[in-house]
Design an enzyme around this catalytic site. Structure first.
Site, mmCIF file in Angstrom:
data_model
loop_
_atom_site.group_PDB
_atom_site.id
_atom_site.type_symbol
_atom_site.label_atom_id
_atom_site.label_comp_id
_atom_site.label_asym_id
_atom_site.label_seq_id
_atom_site.Cartn_x
_atom_site.Cartn_y
_atom_site.Cartn_z
ATOM 1 N N SER A 175 63.746 32.241 66.167
ATOM 2 C CA SER A 175 64.758 33.224 65.793
ATOM 3 C C SER A 175 65.249 32.968 64.365
ATOM 4 O O SER A 175 64.449 32.966 63.436
ATOM 5 C CB SER A 175 65.899 33.209 66.812
ATOM 6 O OG SER A 175 66.762 34.317 66.633
ATOM 7 N N HIS A 197 63.686 36.714 74.155
ATOM 8 C CA HIS A 197 64.115 36.159 72.872
ATOM 9 C C HIS A 197 64.705 34.786 73.148
ATOM 10 O O HIS A 197 65.907 34.647 73.445
ATOM 11 C CB HIS A 197 65.142 37.077 72.217
ATOM 12 C CG HIS A 197 65.440 36.703 70.801
ATOM 13 N ND1 HIS A 197 64.536 36.888 69.781
ATOM 14 C CD2 HIS A 197 66.525 36.111 70.229
ATOM 15 C CE1 HIS A 197 65.053 36.459 68.650
ATOM 16 N NE2 HIS A 197 66.253 35.961 68.887
ATOM 17 N N ASP A 221 60.393 40.533 74.387
ATOM 18 C CA ASP A 221 61.526 40.125 73.547
ATOM 19 C C ASP A 221 62.431 41.339 73.310
ATOM 20 O O ASP A 221 62.019 42.290 72.649
ATOM 21 C CB ASP A 221 61.013 39.566 72.217
ATOM 22 C CG ASP A 221 62.102 38.933 71.358
ATOM 23 O OD1 ASP A 221 63.254 39.414 71.408
ATOM 24 O OD2 ASP A 221 61.799 37.971 70.635
#
Length: 287
Positions: free
Chosen positions: A102, A263, A235
């Site tokens: 991320s 995610h 995601d």
């Protein structure tokens, strides 16, 4: 191994290492507003069994690293981005394999573009292009997750440990993919995070304040480090097209689709795919 504090450029950072110091280094870079605890100990140990020296660290305002008052971070986004170099300097490591998830994947991209002499390879997990690319507009986060940001849950009493852990667990739930949400695992990570962090309110808030800072412009095409992209097919924050754009934009990058992952840091169900993929990628570019 137990974690330890180091001070570089006047910044106190907490790190922990796994494996043999003589092996090639792999530096794990976590996402926004979370500590190194998101990289679970067993995951780090498994990577280290492949002849790698694994390093995880706490971002500023998380874990035992330097903390600012909640709502008033004393550092810039650029300084947060270069903290991985400070960690490597503290360990006297010239170059490392970077693994970022991320926000950590965005940090890794910028470091690879601007400090190529410090980066052996990149592994980018559940992230999006941080540099200019030619893939066109990318899909937005799924509506259910967008609603979570538009109408957030009320803040907890930050002095109430149980309430804060519950709040952090529930904040992770919307990011899950079709593999499902492992509440027990999330609670274990959140509990460790809360217990290790100097100011959990600052940890929850300060990185998001930096999100508006202007980063240094670069192109994905500027990245020369061999790159592996690991991206979940489910995601909700960065749909799969974001991972595909990374693989298309970074020269000679490869993409591994992780079925059902959301995610998140890869969950244990996928470690038998993820850990060997990282090991193959780093060993193929060990020079």
């Amino acid at each position: 191994m137990s974690d330890r504090l180091v001070t570089v450029d006047g910044v106190e950072l907490c790190l922990e290492t796994f494996g043999d110091r003589a092996d090639p280094a792999v530096l794990l870079i976590a996402g926004a507003a979370v500590s190194m605890d998101t990289w679970e100990v067993r995951f780090c140990e498994l990577i280290a069994t492949h002849g790698l020296f694994v390093i995880r660290y706490d971002h500023r305002d998380t874990g035992r690293s330097a903390s600012s008052p909640a709502g008033r971070p004393s550092y810039s986004a650029a300084e947060l981005t270069t903290d991985p170099l400070r960690v490597l300097d503290a360990l006297e490591i010239a170059r490392a394999h970077l693994v970022g998830v991320s926000m950590g994947g965005g940090i890794a991209q910028e470091l690879a573009a601007l400090h190529p002499d410090r980066v052996r390879t990149l592994t980018l997990i559940a992230t999006s292009p941080a540099g200019e690319h030619t893939s066109g507009p990318l899909p937005r986060m799924q509506p259910e997750l967008a609603a979570h940001f538009e109408d957030p849950a009320p803040e907890p009493d930050w002095d109430d440990r149980v309430a804060v852990v519950d709040y952090l667990v529930e904040s992770e739930r919307p990011f899950a993919g079709t593999l499902g949400f492992d509440e027990t695992r999330a609670r274990d990570v959140a509990t460790t995070f809360v217990d290790r962090t100097r100011d959990i309110e600052a940890a929850a808030k300060n990185h998001w304040i930096l999100a508006g800072d202007e980063g240094v412009a670069f192109r994905l095409a500027d990245i020369s480090a061999p790159t592996l992209v690991l991206h979940g097919t489910a995601d909700p924050a960065f749909p799969l097209a974001h991972g595909e754009a990374l693989a298309a934009g970074i020269p000679h990058a490869s993409l591994v689709r992780l079925d059902g992952m959301g995610h998140e840091v890869p969950p244990p169900e996928l470690w038998d795919v993820v850990v060997p993929a990282i090991a193959r990628h780093t060993s193929a570019h060990a020079g």
